[in-house]
Design a protein around this motif. Structure first.
Motif, mmCIF file in Angstrom:
data_model
loop_
_atom_site.group_PDB
_atom_site.id
_atom_site.type_symbol
_atom_site.label_atom_id
_atom_site.label_comp_id
_atom_site.label_asym_id
_atom_site.label_seq_id
_atom_site.Cartn_x
_atom_site.Cartn_y
_atom_site.Cartn_z
ATOM 1 N N ASP A 117 5.388 11.477 -3.967
ATOM 2 C CA ASP A 117 6.795 11.732 -4.290
ATOM 3 C C ASP A 117 7.494 10.466 -4.782
ATOM 4 O O ASP A 117 8.277 10.505 -5.741
ATOM 5 C CB ASP A 117 7.530 12.292 -3.064
ATOM 6 C CG ASP A 117 7.035 13.684 -2.692
ATOM 7 O OD1 ASP A 117 6.459 14.360 -3.575
ATOM 8 O OD2 ASP A 117 7.205 14.082 -1.524
ATOM 9 N N VAL A 118 7.192 9.349 -4.111
ATOM 10 C CA VAL A 118 7.785 8.070 -4.544
ATOM 11 C C VAL A 118 7.305 7.727 -5.945
ATOM 12 O O VAL A 118 8.084 7.279 -6.798
ATOM 13 C CB VAL A 118 7.431 6.952 -3.546
ATOM 14 C CG1 VAL A 118 7.850 5.589 -4.096
ATOM 15 C CG2 VAL A 118 8.099 7.205 -2.203
ATOM 16 N N TRP A 119 6.015 7.953 -6.204
ATOM 17 C CA TRP A 119 5.468 7.660 -7.535
ATOM 18 C C TRP A 119 6.107 8.533 -8.610
ATOM 19 O O TRP A 119 6.479 8.058 -9.684
ATOM 20 C CB TRP A 119 3.957 7.857 -7.524
ATOM 21 C CG TRP A 119 3.332 7.814 -8.891
ATOM 22 C CD1 TRP A 119 2.841 8.851 -9.600
ATOM 23 C CD2 TRP A 119 3.165 6.655 -9.712
ATOM 24 N NE1 TRP A 119 2.370 8.435 -10.813
ATOM 25 C CE2 TRP A 119 2.552 7.084 -10.917
ATOM 26 C CE3 TRP A 119 3.465 5.314 -9.563
ATOM 27 C CZ2 TRP A 119 2.240 6.208 -11.948
ATOM 28 C CZ3 TRP A 119 3.149 4.436 -10.579
ATOM 29 C CH2 TRP A 119 2.555 4.885 -11.764
ATOM 30 N N ARG A 134 9.006 9.841 -8.616
ATOM 31 C CA ARG A 134 10.403 9.506 -8.821
ATOM 32 C C ARG A 134 10.584 8.168 -9.533
ATOM 33 O O ARG A 134 11.517 8.013 -10.332
ATOM 34 C CB ARG A 134 11.138 9.504 -7.474
ATOM 35 C CG ARG A 134 12.610 9.158 -7.570
ATOM 36 C CD ARG A 134 13.293 9.347 -6.235
ATOM 37 N NE ARG A 134 13.328 10.754 -5.884
ATOM 38 C CZ ARG A 134 14.293 11.595 -6.258
ATOM 39 N NH1 ARG A 134 15.278 11.158 -7.038
ATOM 40 N NH2 ARG A 134 14.271 12.850 -5.905
ATOM 41 N N TRP A 135 9.698 7.209 -9.267
ATOM 42 C CA TRP A 135 9.910 5.842 -9.741
ATOM 43 C C TRP A 135 8.880 5.361 -10.756
ATOM 44 O O TRP A 135 8.955 4.210 -11.199
ATOM 45 C CB TRP A 135 9.905 4.868 -8.554
ATOM 46 C CG TRP A 135 11.113 5.039 -7.686
ATOM 47 C CD1 TRP A 135 11.200 5.755 -6.540
ATOM 48 C CD2 TRP A 135 12.417 4.488 -7.933
ATOM 49 N NE1 TRP A 135 12.468 5.698 -6.029
ATOM 50 C CE2 TRP A 135 13.247 4.919 -6.870
ATOM 51 C CE3 TRP A 135 12.964 3.701 -8.936
ATOM 52 C CZ2 TRP A 135 14.587 4.574 -6.783
ATOM 53 C CZ3 TRP A 135 14.295 3.345 -8.846
ATOM 54 C CH2 TRP A 135 15.086 3.768 -7.791
ATOM 55 N N ASN A 136 7.915 6.192 -11.159
ATOM 56 C CA ASN A 136 6.865 5.690 -12.045
ATOM 57 C C ASN A 136 7.400 5.243 -13.403
ATOM 58 O O ASN A 136 7.029 4.180 -13.914
ATOM 59 C CB ASN A 136 5.758 6.739 -12.211
ATOM 60 C CG ASN A 136 6.277 8.074 -12.728
ATOM 61 O OD1 ASN A 136 7.466 8.230 -12.996
ATOM 62 N ND2 ASN A 136 5.387 9.040 -12.860
ATOM 63 N N HIS A 184 4.051 11.760 0.580
ATOM 64 C CA HIS A 184 5.270 10.958 0.423
ATOM 65 C C HIS A 184 5.058 9.830 -0.592
ATOM 66 O O HIS A 184 5.998 9.429 -1.291
ATOM 67 C CB HIS A 184 5.720 10.392 1.775
ATOM 68 C CG HIS A 184 4.772 9.392 2.370
ATOM 69 N ND1 HIS A 184 3.634 9.750 3.069
ATOM 70 C CD2 HIS A 184 4.783 8.026 2.349
ATOM 71 C CE1 HIS A 184 3.000 8.672 3.467
ATOM 72 N NE2 HIS A 184 3.668 7.605 3.051
ATOM 73 N N ILE A 185 3.810 9.340 -0.700
ATOM 74 C CA ILE A 185 3.527 8.313 -1.711
ATOM 75 C C ILE A 185 3.561 8.947 -3.102
ATOM 76 O O ILE A 185 4.078 8.358 -4.060
ATOM 77 C CB ILE A 185 2.173 7.653 -1.433
ATOM 78 C CG1 ILE A 185 2.232 6.879 -0.120
ATOM 79 C CG2 ILE A 185 1.770 6.735 -2.588
ATOM 80 C CD1 ILE A 185 0.928 6.193 0.252
#
Length: 849
Positions: free
Chosen positions: A11-13, A15-17, A8-9
């Protein structure tokens, strides 16, 4: 297989990197444009660290974001990704190029960064290629016009930064000031003609006509108003104009160019005819500001035709791109909402920062100085434009506040007291008849508002005796507000107390270990004498292993400390706690200005000017004292010792004199008494300031420091040993310490008793203090008048022997008094860089009898 980073980390990275990297780059740009101008106004380490870290991260974050966008363009879209997100992200790439161009307020953090201009040229090329690649991968793209406009703006900003770095690199900076080659008069042609006339048996001779010397030069200079002996102060605009004129003349000091007598005479005549020394201070502070802007910012480039046109085009294309993007229909349906918000943020913050840059450009000293000209007639009224510039510059004028000085004085009860404005305890003592002060000394301290000042406006001071005794620092003047004063007490007091507690605890632990070791050693020895088996087992185990553990730990700590420079860092932090800032006073500046102006009268030739700049006390002693044994005894304290040794001796001697009672030597008249206390204060402040430079600013004193650090440590060690033997190490009193030092009989020279292995000068300074007191009694001369002038010479010696690049580097850390003295000496011609005294001679052939 277990993932080190949870899914999940990741996936967040993913999407938002890109968004995070772009926002980070934008944030760093905002920090730089807002905070980098402040670094020339304060030496605060926290602000400098913020600017330094932002400067280093700004390029990295922009490059990193461009790399992420490039990678994203070649990646297959996921089912849940909006179909055209890549097209909008292609617009972010030229924005990052815009960020790499950097703000106008900082192009280089240090002078060394200017030498990397070629690296920025390559960076521009490769970033442009990366931007083009991103755009091509996104085609067909309905945003291509907007992308092109932002790309043009970013390219121009990057070119501006590269040009600024190129022009500020020292080699190019020097080349820009070198004039066309000067072959001089045609010697070969003249001699050929001379030979021809001789061969024709004509009576011929050569007459040389030198350029007029100083006495015969015309008094009318380039600007008639410069030579005019004025009775009124200069306007704010005229001060900026003179500063710009002298900046163009004396910026060659940075690259060690030489100057001619014409430049010296013009500067000297202006500064000699100034109505108020404050005008010189204002001219120099603006001049130093121009120097800072030329070497660390884009401002010098922007105030050219190329810079002005490029800025209009860059700002215009950015505004046009925003308007087109804002009017684009259906963008919120075509693109991800978060990406649209990020794009609006990029435009909004970019336009605001650009607007701030334009304001700083329009209302800068450069604009006022370069878009106006000096008036030939000082009585000529100012035009409307000049009046606006004058009002604008008047907002940043120096502001002074009158303060009662805190100084040791003489009371009726022969006790020292501290006079302080609105001090209720003092007023109560005065009414009771105990605490009557002999004089109330008032000085004007510099209190210009932080955001309006051009430099820090304070003088950092460090006192050896106060540091050795861990005494509380006492300020002579205090321009701080209540908030800053209370904050300093809250911040510094725990550190000082903690340092004291740590020293006591460490000392107690060492004493306990030594006592325990001594007790166990006695028992082991006694036990081993009567038992052979113990002598073979317990005795060697304890003495060869256990007792050496503390020594081993200390050795390991010493190695680590030396390798990582821990001890020096801790020592520097410890010393910093005993540094405080004294605001510059108008009276101190006037004193320094008048001393240099008086000396400039003797610097009419390069040889004399060099001799004055090399003086470090002997000039004052020989000019103010009659030729006798007492004078020569004092002169040897500056001529027979190294500069750093002389500095430390005179510093300690000044403090010993400062702390002693002076009832018999205080003048009777009020005016003489005020001058006495002013000279005493000037000596104290400059003495502590020079010690601060020697110990805590090694870059500014590198050429004259010698073994100053070794002398300081040896003298500190001798002081600690002396205070411990006198049982005053815990009293934390400078006065008690100085009394004990003065009470030591120093008739015999310390070196003849101790030898010269130790470099301590503690009791040499005590001998100097006693010699100064004896001189005062013998010649009836105020020793503070002599001391204050000696300290000005010591300061000037350090200023003109400091490397020019160190002076310039210091401008980015709040500037120091020594930087102002360095430039003031140049204006008065007291430097060895004025070497062209006669110029070209004109030869004439005379034919005939």
């Amino acid at each position: 297989m277990v993932d080190v980073i949870p899914k999940h980390i990741k996936d967040v990275w993913d999407r938002w990197n890109i968004r995070g990297a772009v926002i980070l780059s934008l944030t760093l740009q905002a920090i730089l444009i807002c905070f980098s101008p402040l670094r020339k106004r304060t030496p605060r380490r926290l602000l400098i660290m913020l600017v330094w870290s932002s400067y280093l991260l700004a390029d990295w974050s922009a490059n990193f974001a461009v790399g992420l966008i490039s990678k994203n363009q070649g990646k297959e879209l996921k089912p849940d990704d909006p179909p055209q997100d890549k097209k909008l992200m292609a617009l972010w790439a030229p924005f990052l190029l815009l960020h790499l161009g950097g703000p106008d307020t900082i192009t280089a953090f240090a002078l060394e960064d200017n030498a990397l201009w070629l690296r920025h040229v390559f960076g521009l090329v490769f970033q442009a290629i990366a931007g083009v690649y991103v755009v091509l991968m996104s085609l067909p793209n309905s945003l291509w016009v907007i992308i092109l406009l932002v790309f043009i703006s970013g390219t121009i900003k990057y070119l501006e930064r590269t040009t600024a770095l190129y022009s500020a690199s020292l080699d190019k900076f020097r080349d820009s000031m070198i004039e066309a080659p000067d072959p001089g008069p045609n010697y070969a042609k003249l001699m050929e003609e001379y030979k021809a006339k001789k061969e024709a048996r004509l009576p011929t001779k050569i007459i040389l006509i030198d350029e007029p010397d100083k006495e015969n030069r015309p008094k009318k200079l380039e600007h008639p108003s410069l030579a005019l002996k004025r009775k009124e102060k200069l306007t704010h605009l005229a001060i900026a104009q003179y500063a710009y004129k002298f900046f163009n003349t004396f910026k060659g000091l940075v690259v060690n160019l030489i100057f001619s007598f014409r430049e010296r005479d013009e500067s000297l005549e202006i500064f000699e005819n100034l109505v108020d020394p404050e005008e010189a201070l204002r001219i120099i502070e603006i001049e130093l500001g121009f120097l800072y802007d030329a070497l660390f910012t884009k401002i010098a480039v922007l105030h050219t035709i190329f810079g002005t046109v490029s800025r209009v085009v860059a700002s215009g294309t950015l505004v046009a791109a925003f308007i087109i993007f804002h009017k684009k229909d259906n963008k919120r349906r075509e693109f991800h909402r978060a990406d649209v918000k990020v794009t609006y943020t990029l435009f909004a913050v970019g336009l605001v920062l650009d607007f701030i840059s334009i304001l700083l450009f329009l209302f800068s000293d450069w604009t006022c100085a370069t878009h106006s000209s000096l008036k030939d007639d000082p009585e000529e009224p100012l035009s409307l434009k000049d009046r606006i510039f004058d009002k604008l510059l008047g907002l940043r004028k120096l502001r002074w506040t009158e303060q009662v000085c805190k100084h040791k004085c003489t009371t009726e009860g022969k006790k020292p007291c501290i006079t302080e404005r609105n001090d209720k305890s003092y007023q109560k003592k005065k009414k009771e008849g105990d605490g009557k002060c002999s004089i109330e000394q008032k000085h004007h301290v510099l209190t210009t508002t932080f955001f309006l000042r051009r430099w820090c406006g304070s003088i950092n001071v460090f006192n050896f005796i106060a540091f050795a005794t861990k005494a509380e620092v006492v300020r002579i003047h205090d321009a701080r507000g209540d908030f800053r004063r209370i904050s300093w007490v809250i911040i510094s007091f725990p550190f000082i107390k903690l340092n004291w507690i740590i020293q006591k605890v460490v000392g107690w632990i060492v004493d306990v270990i030594n006592d325990v070791h001594k007790w166990i050693s006695q028992r082991v020895n006694a036990f081993s004498r009567s038992r052979p088996w113990a002598r073979r087992t317990i005795h060697p185990i304890y003495f060869e292993f256990i007792s050496r553990i503390p020594h081993f730990i200390k050795s390991v700590w010493d190695v680590l400390s030396e390798f990582f420079d821990i001890s020096d860092t801790l020592d520097m932090v410890h010393k910093t706690l005993f540094v405080h800032g004294e605001p510059l006073t108008k009276e101190l500046w006037e004193f320094i200005f008048n001393e240099l102006r008086n000396k400039s009268k003797y610097g009419d030739s390069p040889e004399n000017a060099k001799r004055i700049s090399l003086a470090r006390g002997e000039w004052t002693l020989r000019e103010n004292l009659p030729a006798d044994a007492e004078r020569e005894k004092l002169v040897r304290y500056v001529t027979k010792v190294d500069y750093d040794q002389s500095l430390l001796m005179w510093h300690i001697a000044t403090e010993l004199c400062y702390q002693q009672h002076e009832e018999e030597t205080i003048p009777k008249g009020d005016d003489e008494k005020k001058e006495h206390y002013s000279n005493r204060e000037f000596s104290k402040i400059i003495s502590d300031y020079m010690m601060y430079l020697l110990i805590l600013q090694p870059s500014l004193m590198s050429e004259v420091a010698g073994i100053g650090k070794i002398r300081f440590r040896d003298t500190l060690a001798e002081a600690d040993k002396f205070f411990e033997r006198r049982h005053i190490e815990d009293k934390r009193s400078v006065k008690i310490a100085t009394e004990n030092i003065r009470n030591v009989n120093c008739e015999t020279e310390p070196m003849s008793v101790k030898g010269d292995r130790s470099k301590s000068v503690l009791f040499d300074a005590s001998r100097l203090a006693k010699d100064l007191t004896e001189m005062e009694k013998t010649h009836k001369k105020d020793k503070w008048e002599i001391l204050s002038k000696v300290w000005v010479e010591l300061l000037c010696y350090a200023a003109c022997h400091c490397d020019a690049t160190s002076h310039v580097e210091q401008l980015s850390r709040g500037a120091e008094l020594i930087n102002f003295v360095w430039l003031l000496m140049a204006h008065f011609g007291l430097t060895d860089q004025f070497q062209i005294n006669k110029g070209d001679a004109r030869a004439k052939l005379i034919i005939g009898k």
